[in-house]
Design a protein around this motif. Structure first.
Motif, PDB file in Angstrom:
ATOM      1  N   ASP A 108      48.906  19.683  14.259  1.00  0.00           N
ATOM      2  CA  ASP A 108      47.950  18.807  14.574  1.00  0.00           C
ATOM      3  C   ASP A 108      47.141  19.707  15.454  1.00  0.00           C
ATOM      4  N   VAL A 109      45.936  20.089  14.834  1.00  0.00           N
ATOM      5  CA  VAL A 109      45.013  21.020  15.632  1.00  0.00           C
ATOM      6  C   VAL A 109      44.599  20.216  17.140  1.00  0.00           C
ATOM      7  N   GLY A 110      44.576  19.201  17.176  1.00  0.00           N
ATOM      8  CA  GLY A 110      43.978  18.519  18.256  1.00  0.00           C
ATOM      9  C   GLY A 110      44.765  18.402  19.538  1.00  0.00           C
ATOM     10  N   ARG A 111      46.053  19.239  19.396  1.00  0.00           N
ATOM     11  CA  ARG A 111      46.895  19.390  20.468  1.00  0.00           C
ATOM     12  C   ARG A 111      46.971  20.916  20.726  1.00  0.00           C
ATOM     13  N   MET A 112      46.526  21.363  21.898  1.00  0.00           N
ATOM     14  CA  MET A 112      46.613  22.745  22.418  1.00  0.00           C
ATOM     15  C   MET A 112      48.038  23.123  22.573  1.00  0.00           C
ATOM     16  N   ASP A 113      49.126  22.381  23.020  1.00  0.00           N
ATOM     17  CA  ASP A 113      50.243  23.027  23.115  1.00  0.00           C
ATOM     18  C   ASP A 113      51.026  23.197  21.281  1.00  0.00           C
ATOM     19  N   ALA A 114      50.456  22.409  20.577  1.00  0.00           N
ATOM     20  CA  ALA A 114      51.070  22.715  19.148  1.00  0.00           C
ATOM     21  C   ALA A 114      50.244  23.862  18.625  1.00  0.00           C
ATOM     22  N   ASN A 115      49.241  24.161  19.027  1.00  0.00           N
ATOM     23  CA  ASN A 115      48.481  25.191  18.523  1.00  0.00           C
ATOM     24  C   ASN A 115      49.184  26.523  19.083  1.00  0.00           C
ATOM     25  N   GLU A 116      49.655  26.511  20.165  1.00  0.00           N
ATOM     26  CA  GLU A 116      50.139  27.551  21.059  1.00  0.00           C
ATOM     27  C   GLU A 116      51.656  27.908  20.345  1.00  0.00           C
ATOM     28  N   ALA A 117      52.073  26.597  20.058  1.00  0.00           N
ATOM     29  CA  ALA A 117      53.561  26.761  19.574  1.00  0.00           C
ATOM     30  C   ALA A 117      53.588  27.408  18.174  1.00  0.00           C
ATOM     31  N   THR A 118      52.479  27.034  17.344  1.00  0.00           N
ATOM     32  CA  THR A 118      52.452  27.375  15.799  1.00  0.00           C
ATOM     33  C   THR A 118      51.812  28.791  15.752  1.00  0.00           C
ATOM     34  N   ALA A 119      51.014  29.343  16.738  1.00  0.00           N
ATOM     35  CA  ALA A 119      50.494  30.663  16.749  1.00  0.00           C
ATOM     36  C   ALA A 119      51.821  31.539  17.160  1.00  0.00           C
ATOM     37  N   ALA A 120      52.750  31.104  17.850  1.00  0.00           N
ATOM     38  CA  ALA A 120      53.761  31.889  18.087  1.00  0.00           C
ATOM     39  C   ALA A 120      54.988  31.656  17.045  1.00  0.00           C
ATOM     40  N   ALA A 121      55.038  30.734  16.471  1.00  0.00           N
ATOM     41  CA  ALA A 121      55.910  30.579  15.220  1.00  0.00           C
ATOM     42  C   ALA A 121      55.488  31.377  13.967  1.00  0.00           C
ATOM     43  N   VAL A 122      54.122  31.383  13.782  1.00  0.00           N
ATOM     44  CA  VAL A 122      53.722  32.260  12.887  1.00  0.00           C
ATOM     45  C   VAL A 122      53.929  33.641  13.132  1.00  0.00           C
ATOM     46  N   GLN A 123      53.824  34.210  14.551  1.00  0.00           N
ATOM     47  CA  GLN A 123      53.946  35.678  14.741  1.00  0.00           C
ATOM     48  C   GLN A 123      55.333  35.902  14.501  1.00  0.00           C
ATOM     49  N   ALA A 124      56.399  34.625  14.912  1.00  0.00           N
ATOM     50  CA  ALA A 124      57.963  35.297  14.713  1.00  0.00           C
ATOM     51  C   ALA A 124      58.221  35.184  13.346  1.00  0.00           C
ATOM     52  N   GLU A 125      57.584  34.367  12.536  1.00  0.00           N
ATOM     53  CA  GLU A 125      58.387  34.407  10.920  1.00  0.00           C
ATOM     54  C   GLU A 125      57.357  35.437  10.283  1.00  0.00           C
ATOM     55  N   LEU A 126      56.214  35.466  10.437  1.00  0.00           N
ATOM     56  CA  LEU A 126      55.423  36.418   9.388  1.00  0.00           C
ATOM     57  C   LEU A 126      54.864  37.746  10.286  1.00  0.00           C
ATOM     58  N   GLY A 127      54.709  37.523  11.417  1.00  0.00           N
ATOM     59  CA  GLY A 127      54.015  38.706  12.107  1.00  0.00           C
ATOM     60  C   GLY A 127      52.825  38.169  12.865  1.00  0.00           C
ATOM     61  N   PRO A 128      51.872  38.985  13.715  1.00  0.00           N
ATOM     62  CA  PRO A 128      50.788  38.565  14.195  1.00  0.00           C
ATOM     63  C   PRO A 128      49.656  38.365  13.307  1.00  0.00           C
ATOM     64  N   ALA A 129      49.127  37.155  13.385  1.00  0.00           N
ATOM     65  CA  ALA A 129      47.777  36.808  12.598  1.00  0.00           C
ATOM     66  C   ALA A 129      46.617  37.884  12.619  1.00  0.00           C
ATOM     67  N   ASP A 130      46.196  38.464  11.644  1.00  0.00           N
ATOM     68  CA  ASP A 130      44.947  39.354  11.483  1.00  0.00           C
ATOM     69  C   ASP A 130      43.682  38.384  11.271  1.00  0.00           C
TER      70      ASP A 130
END
Ligand SMILES: NC(=O)c1ccc[n+]([C@@H]2O[C@H](COP(=O)([O-])OP(=O)(O)OC[C@H]3O[C@@H](n4cnc5c(N)ncnc54)[C@H](O)[C@@H]3O)[C@@H](O)[C@H]2O)c1
Length: 271
Positions: free
Chosen positions: A60-82
């Motif tokens: 849910d993009v409306g939640r800052m904590d959820a965006n932070e957690a998702t950016a960290a999860a994407v980085q852990a699973e796929l690598g840092p987003a370009d």
């Protein structure tokens, strides 16, 4: 796996489960990117991720904590987003200003404006630390001209201005930030409004210079250009993909657009 300008790149797309976002996921993947499909609709994100060989994340993009957690999860699973494309958004029913409720204004601003900010911050701060990245926000022609959309129009204007601010903020850190402003685009979101009688296809087509609506792939093409290194000297712009809607409106005061010239049989074929 497809190869192309995005081979080896990781792209995150908010609202990737439908419409413009799904078209961006498909095009980025077909040109080599590994795609993270981010959507509040878990089933939709999973379906698009399966189709493009990417990974789905519920957000849910409306939640800052959820965006932070998702950016960290994407980085852990796929690598840092370009690449980040912020397509998550809600449309709004046209209403008189006196009729729109405080709750509706808050809903639209929370998702369309603050949600875009949240995603750009969560992913952009990581890009800035790596000194590489391209963010494309999806604004709207409604952010450039007034419409009877008293929450949506101001929220999209804010997206265009936040794009400019972030482009200046992160330019020296190697992060480009650009907006794409679609015109009326045939997505499930807009289709639902057409079916409810809130938008009229003929009127939408007639209002543009080219006399047509936009397809999600038309928007995705512009997004892919801005995401690619071919656009390495471009940051802080707002690129309309509107079939000439913005240039056509003021002609109403002069009797409207002129009729087509030339031979209808060969039109569009360059003959
Ligand atoms: N369709 C148009 O004519 C048009 C024109 C200009 C701009 N836009 C913008 O393009 C973007 C995409 O619109 P679309 O027409 O493809 O819509 P759509 O409804 O087809 O897709 C939007 C997606 O965003 C997701 N979403 C909604 N709220 C969310 C949230 N809080 N967190 C995460 N995901 C969320 C939905 O689940 C959906 O998958 C929106 O920002 C919209 O404002 C659309």
């Amino acid at each position: 796996m497809s190869t192309g300008p995005f081979t080896g790149r990781i792209a995150a797309v908010t609202g990737g489960g439908s419409g413009i976002g799904a078209a961006c996921c498909r095009m980025l993947a077909s040109r080599g990117a590994k795609v993270a499909v981010l959507d509040v609709d878990r089933a939709a994100a999973k379906a698009v991720a399966a189709e493009v060989g990417g990974a789905a994340f519920t957000l849910d993009v409306g939640r800052m904590d959820a965006n932070e957690a998702t950016a960290a999860a994407v980085q852990a699973e796929l690598g840092p987003a370009d690449i980040l494309v912020t397509c998550a958004g809600v449309l709004q029913r046209p209403l008189r200003a006196e009729e729109i409720t405080e709750a509706e204004v808050a809903r639209v601003i929370r998702i369309d404006q603050i949600g875009t900010w949240n995603s750009a911050m969560a992913f952009g701060r990581r890009m800035a630390m790596r000194a590489y990245g391209s963010i494309i926000t999806i604004a709207s022609i409604a952010g450039v001209r007034s419409m009877p959309l008293h929450a949506y129009s101001p929220a999209k204007a804010a997206v265009i201005e936040m794009t400019r601010c972030l482009a200046a903020e992160w330019g020296r850190s190697g992060v480009r930030v650009n907006a794409v402003s679609p015109g009326f685009t045939r997505t499930p979101g807009l289709q639902a409004e057409i079916e409810r009688g809130e938008r009229d296809v003929t009127r939408l087509e007639d209002a543009s210079a080219l006399g047509q609506m936009i397809m999600p792939e038309d928007v995705a093409e512009a997004v892919c250009f801005l995401a690619s290194d071919a656009a390495r000297a471009i940051t802080g712009i707002n690129l309309p993909v509107d079939a000439g809607w913005l240039v056509a409106g003021s002609w109403a005061a002069y009797g409207g657009l002129p009729a087509a010239r030339g031979n209808a049989a060969t039109r569009g074929r360059g003959a």
